[in-house]
Write a protein that holds these residues in place. Structure first.
Motif, PDB file in Angstrom:
ATOM      1  N   ARG A  13      -1.738   9.176 -51.095  1.00  0.00           N
ATOM      2  CA  ARG A  13      -1.904   8.452 -52.567  1.00  0.00           C
ATOM      3  C   ARG A  13      -3.452   8.034 -52.690  1.00  0.00           C
ATOM      4  NH1 ARG A  13       2.573   4.224 -51.589  1.00  0.00           N
ATOM      5  NH2 ARG A  13       1.156   2.647 -50.551  1.00  0.00           N
ATOM      6  N   ASP A  14      -4.016   7.703 -51.436  1.00  0.00           N
ATOM      7  CA  ASP A  14      -5.576   6.962 -51.572  1.00  0.00           C
ATOM      8  C   ASP A  14      -6.403   8.077 -51.333  1.00  0.00           C
ATOM      9  OD1 ASP A  14      -4.646   4.280 -51.822  1.00  0.00           O
ATOM     10  OD2 ASP A  14      -4.042   4.227 -49.447  1.00  0.00           O
ATOM     11  N   GLY A  15      -6.089   9.395 -51.087  1.00  0.00           N
ATOM     12  CA  GLY A  15      -6.984  10.699 -50.930  1.00  0.00           C
ATOM     13  C   GLY A  15      -7.278  11.019 -49.495  1.00  0.00           C
ATOM     14  N   TYR A  16      -6.598  10.417 -48.474  1.00  0.00           N
ATOM     15  CA  TYR A  16      -6.989  10.595 -47.209  1.00  0.00           C
ATOM     16  C   TYR A  16      -6.205  11.904 -47.013  1.00  0.00           C
ATOM     17  CZ  TYR A  16      -9.508   6.193 -46.714  1.00  0.00           C
ATOM     18  OH  TYR A  16     -10.262   5.076 -46.837  1.00  0.00           O
ATOM     19  N   VAL A  17      -6.679  12.854 -45.756  1.00  0.00           N
ATOM     20  CA  VAL A  17      -6.101  13.856 -45.487  1.00  0.00           C
ATOM     21  C   VAL A  17      -5.308  13.411 -44.174  1.00  0.00           C
ATOM     22  CG1 VAL A  17      -6.305  16.306 -44.438  1.00  0.00           C
ATOM     23  CG2 VAL A  17      -7.719  15.596 -46.179  1.00  0.00           C
ATOM     24  N   LYS A  18      -3.911  13.862 -44.126  1.00  0.00           N
ATOM     25  CA  LYS A  18      -2.988  13.532 -42.965  1.00  0.00           C
ATOM     26  C   LYS A  18      -2.817  14.951 -42.497  1.00  0.00           C
ATOM     27  CE  LYS A  18      -0.980   9.374 -42.966  1.00  0.00           C
ATOM     28  NZ  LYS A  18      -0.044   8.482 -43.175  1.00  0.00           N
ATOM     29  N   ILE A  19      -2.475  14.917 -41.128  1.00  0.00           N
ATOM     30  CA  ILE A  19      -2.070  15.920 -40.468  1.00  0.00           C
ATOM     31  C   ILE A  19      -0.860  15.905 -39.586  1.00  0.00           C
ATOM     32  CG2 ILE A  19      -3.807  15.592 -38.560  1.00  0.00           C
ATOM     33  CD1 ILE A  19      -4.073  18.737 -38.320  1.00  0.00           C
ATOM     34  N   CYS A  20       0.138  16.609 -39.439  1.00  0.00           N
ATOM     35  CA  CYS A  20       1.230  16.613 -38.804  1.00  0.00           C
ATOM     36  C   CYS A  20       0.999  17.161 -37.307  1.00  0.00           C
ATOM     37  CB  CYS A  20       2.549  17.404 -39.306  1.00  0.00           C
ATOM     38  SG  CYS A  20       4.012  17.212 -38.391  1.00  0.00           S
ATOM     39  N   VAL A  21       0.966  16.131 -36.231  1.00  0.00           N
ATOM     40  CA  VAL A  21       0.707  16.429 -34.857  1.00  0.00           C
ATOM     41  C   VAL A  21       1.778  16.187 -34.069  1.00  0.00           C
ATOM     42  CG1 VAL A  21      -1.749  15.440 -35.177  1.00  0.00           C
ATOM     43  CG2 VAL A  21      -0.009  13.986 -34.488  1.00  0.00           C
ATOM     44  N   ALA A  22       1.806  17.110 -32.871  1.00  0.00           N
ATOM     45  CA  ALA A  22       2.855  16.975 -32.042  1.00  0.00           C
ATOM     46  C   ALA A  22       2.736  16.066 -30.839  1.00  0.00           C
ATOM     47  CB  ALA A  22       2.669  18.591 -31.155  1.00  0.00           C
ATOM     48  N   GLU A  23       2.668  14.771 -31.382  1.00  0.00           N
ATOM     49  CA  GLU A  23       2.614  13.510 -30.366  1.00  0.00           C
ATOM     50  C   GLU A  23       3.797  12.734 -30.878  1.00  0.00           C
ATOM     51  OE1 GLU A  23      -1.213  12.074 -31.200  1.00  0.00           O
ATOM     52  OE2 GLU A  23      -2.150  13.780 -30.041  1.00  0.00           O
ATOM     53  N   TRP A  27       6.775   4.435 -32.920  1.00  0.00           N
ATOM     54  CA  TRP A  27       7.650   3.534 -33.250  1.00  0.00           C
ATOM     55  C   TRP A  27       9.167   4.088 -33.561  1.00  0.00           C
ATOM     56  CZ3 TRP A  27       2.966   3.790 -35.832  1.00  0.00           C
ATOM     57  CH2 TRP A  27       2.218   2.678 -35.655  1.00  0.00           C
ATOM     58  N   THR A  28       9.375   5.352 -33.775  1.00  0.00           N
ATOM     59  CA  THR A  28      10.541   5.986 -33.804  1.00  0.00           C
ATOM     60  C   THR A  28      11.075   7.068 -32.636  1.00  0.00           C
ATOM     61  OG1 THR A  28       9.987   7.895 -35.123  1.00  0.00           O
ATOM     62  CG2 THR A  28      10.412   5.810 -36.511  1.00  0.00           C
ATOM     63  N   SER A  29       9.830   7.293 -31.874  1.00  0.00           N
ATOM     64  CA  SER A  29      10.038   8.195 -30.794  1.00  0.00           C
ATOM     65  C   SER A  29      10.497   9.746 -31.447  1.00  0.00           C
ATOM     66  CB  SER A  29      11.489   7.634 -29.907  1.00  0.00           C
ATOM     67  OG  SER A  29      10.965   6.533 -29.463  1.00  0.00           O
ATOM     68  N   ALA A  30      10.256   9.935 -32.503  1.00  0.00           N
ATOM     69  CA  ALA A  30      10.038  11.228 -33.191  1.00  0.00           C
ATOM     70  C   ALA A  30       9.104  12.011 -32.514  1.00  0.00           C
ATOM     71  CB  ALA A  30       9.840  11.246 -34.611  1.00  0.00           C
TER      72      ALA A  30
END
Length: 68
Positions: A13-23, A27-30
């Motif tokens: 919502r602030d305009g930053y690009v986020k990427i899904c990474v395999a790390e 916090w959740t161990s996902a």
């Protein structure tokens, strides 16, 4: 359930690009988590990749300058 493939990008919502990474998410161990793309590139590849990412996003019309 909201799940993105590794490498998928989204704009927050602030305009930053986020990427899904395999790390692991610390916090959740996902097995994956969303990271800010500019920070992730900086940490993984160094300063030269940040310049390339800014050039690519500027070419796509995503504002990265101080006025955007």
């Amino acid at each position: 359930m909201n799940k993105l493939d590794v490498g998928a990008e989204s704009i927050d919502r602030d305009g930053y690009v986020k990427i899904c990474v395999a790390e692991p998410n610390r916090w959740t161990s996902a097995p994956t988590h969303m990271a800010f793309k500019h920070r992730w590139l900086w940490e993984k590849n160094g300063k030269s990749s940040i310049a390339a990412a800014i050039i690519v996003t500027a070419a796509k019309g995503i504002g990265t300058g101080p006025r955007s």
